[in-house]
Scaffold this active site. Sequence first.
Site, PDB file in Angstrom:
ATOM      1  N   TRP A 205       0.818  -1.213   0.000  1.00  0.00           N
ATOM      2  CA  TRP A 205       0.000   0.000   0.000  1.00  0.00           C
ATOM      3  C   TRP A 205       0.851   1.261   0.000  1.00  0.00           C
ATOM      4  CZ3 TRP A 205      -4.391  -0.433  -2.021  1.00  0.00           C
ATOM      5  CH2 TRP A 205      -5.152  -1.590  -1.856  1.00  0.00           C
TER       6      TRP A 205
ATOM      7  N   ASP B 283      -1.312   6.392   7.152  1.00  0.00           N
ATOM      8  CA  ASP B 283      -2.403   5.560   6.629  1.00  0.00           C
ATOM      9  C   ASP B 283      -2.686   4.479   7.666  1.00  0.00           C
ATOM     10  OD1 ASP B 283      -4.014   3.729   5.342  1.00  0.00           O
ATOM     11  OD2 ASP B 283      -2.807   3.626   3.522  1.00  0.00           O
TER      12      ASP B 283
ATOM     13  N   LYS C 259     -12.519  -2.053   7.971  1.00  0.00           N
ATOM     14  CA  LYS C 259     -11.704  -3.051   8.659  1.00  0.00           C
ATOM     15  C   LYS C 259     -12.196  -3.240  10.095  1.00  0.00           C
ATOM     16  CE  LYS C 259      -8.950  -2.949   5.026  1.00  0.00           C
ATOM     17  NZ  LYS C 259      -8.836  -4.014   4.032  1.00  0.00           N
TER      18      LYS C 259
END
Length: 410
Positions: free
Chosen positions: A115, A204, A229
């Site tokens: 990511w 992040d 999540k």
Amino acid sequence: MVNQRAVNFGAGPSALPESVLEEACKGLLNFQGTGIGIAEISHRSKEFTSLLADLENNIRTQLDVPLTHKIIFTQGGGTGQFSAVVLNMLARHRLLHPNLSDEQRVMDYVLTGSWSKKAAAEAKRLGGASVHTVVDARTKSIDSKSFDGIPAHADFDFSVDPALIYYCENETVDGVQFSNDETSPASFPFHLLPTGGLWPLVADYSSSFMSRKIPRIADHAVIFAGAQKNVGPAGLTILIVRQDCIVDVDAAAQLGATPVPITMSYKTIADAGSLYNTPSTLSIYIAHLVLERSKKLGGIEYFESVNKRKAQRVYAALREGADRGFYHLKVKEGSGSWMNIVFNVLKNGDDAESKFLIGAEALGMKGLKGHRSVGGIRISLYNAITEEQTDNLVAYIKGWTTPESITLSS
């Protein structure tokens, strides 16, 4: 298993607490006695705006978010923020340093997994400044090409005055996570950041948000997280933005900065109380239910202790199996994620990993297949996964090495 809910160990969209899903079903039909479902109600109604304020307050109190930071809600997920943080932070830097050329501006990226690699690629695509790699964990890996751990602090090389410093706290695909213990060599090296001024630090937290405390939360410029999540369904993105980073992007554009799309402007979203355009009302409602439940259970402190125990049990079982040649842990000890544990199954016949997945699914445990880019097995232990469900998975992991020993909790 047809008439029972499976245990969802998938990386996302992830499991949600059953009590929350049951309550959400009621709200879909009749939200707070209005006679209108939450997916139908006006986002400007007093009922919904009150709900949004409660959600913000729950995040602020449970995470100890300082008043120097605003909490805003938007759409687009973490990937959308790969673009938004670049545009907003470059606008801020332009206002602070209007005479610098694009070539003289720098954006710092810490690469620890798939990511952060994607985030850096987006920054390069958008331009407006050069992209400096602070560290690339692949160059420090065992095979010199995999993301298998957090590099040593001595390997980090920050720029003097970057427009932003990006890192991904938990890499969902690769199972690598910064330690939240600042004494750990796998922690983020805050002590190495440039001296003077306010750090343009962007984190992040998409796959670990609300799972444990955020170290040095006040020192961050922007923290962002997709909700899907630990907090709610896909469609909601949560941002914690320091107020000096909520800038007039149009004024910056007049000085030469790249124009920022209106729904990506932090100032536009903040000034409108996250209601500039129609938000993800259902996702916000379910996130509110999740965090109300979290508050009743004890908040971040409760989930941090539970998540630590879950991860420790799974890692212990995998290490025991690895010592006997059945498993291979793909991440160096100390850098392993609490949320996403990745490994390979090495033996128990041909096509061992396929058989491992089939056997788990027969027991109602789904979503264990690793990301398509790296393969293997991935166990996601988000907040909604209980200790009992984790113990059942641990029993299966141990039983794979000695099949006769599999016993599951009732």
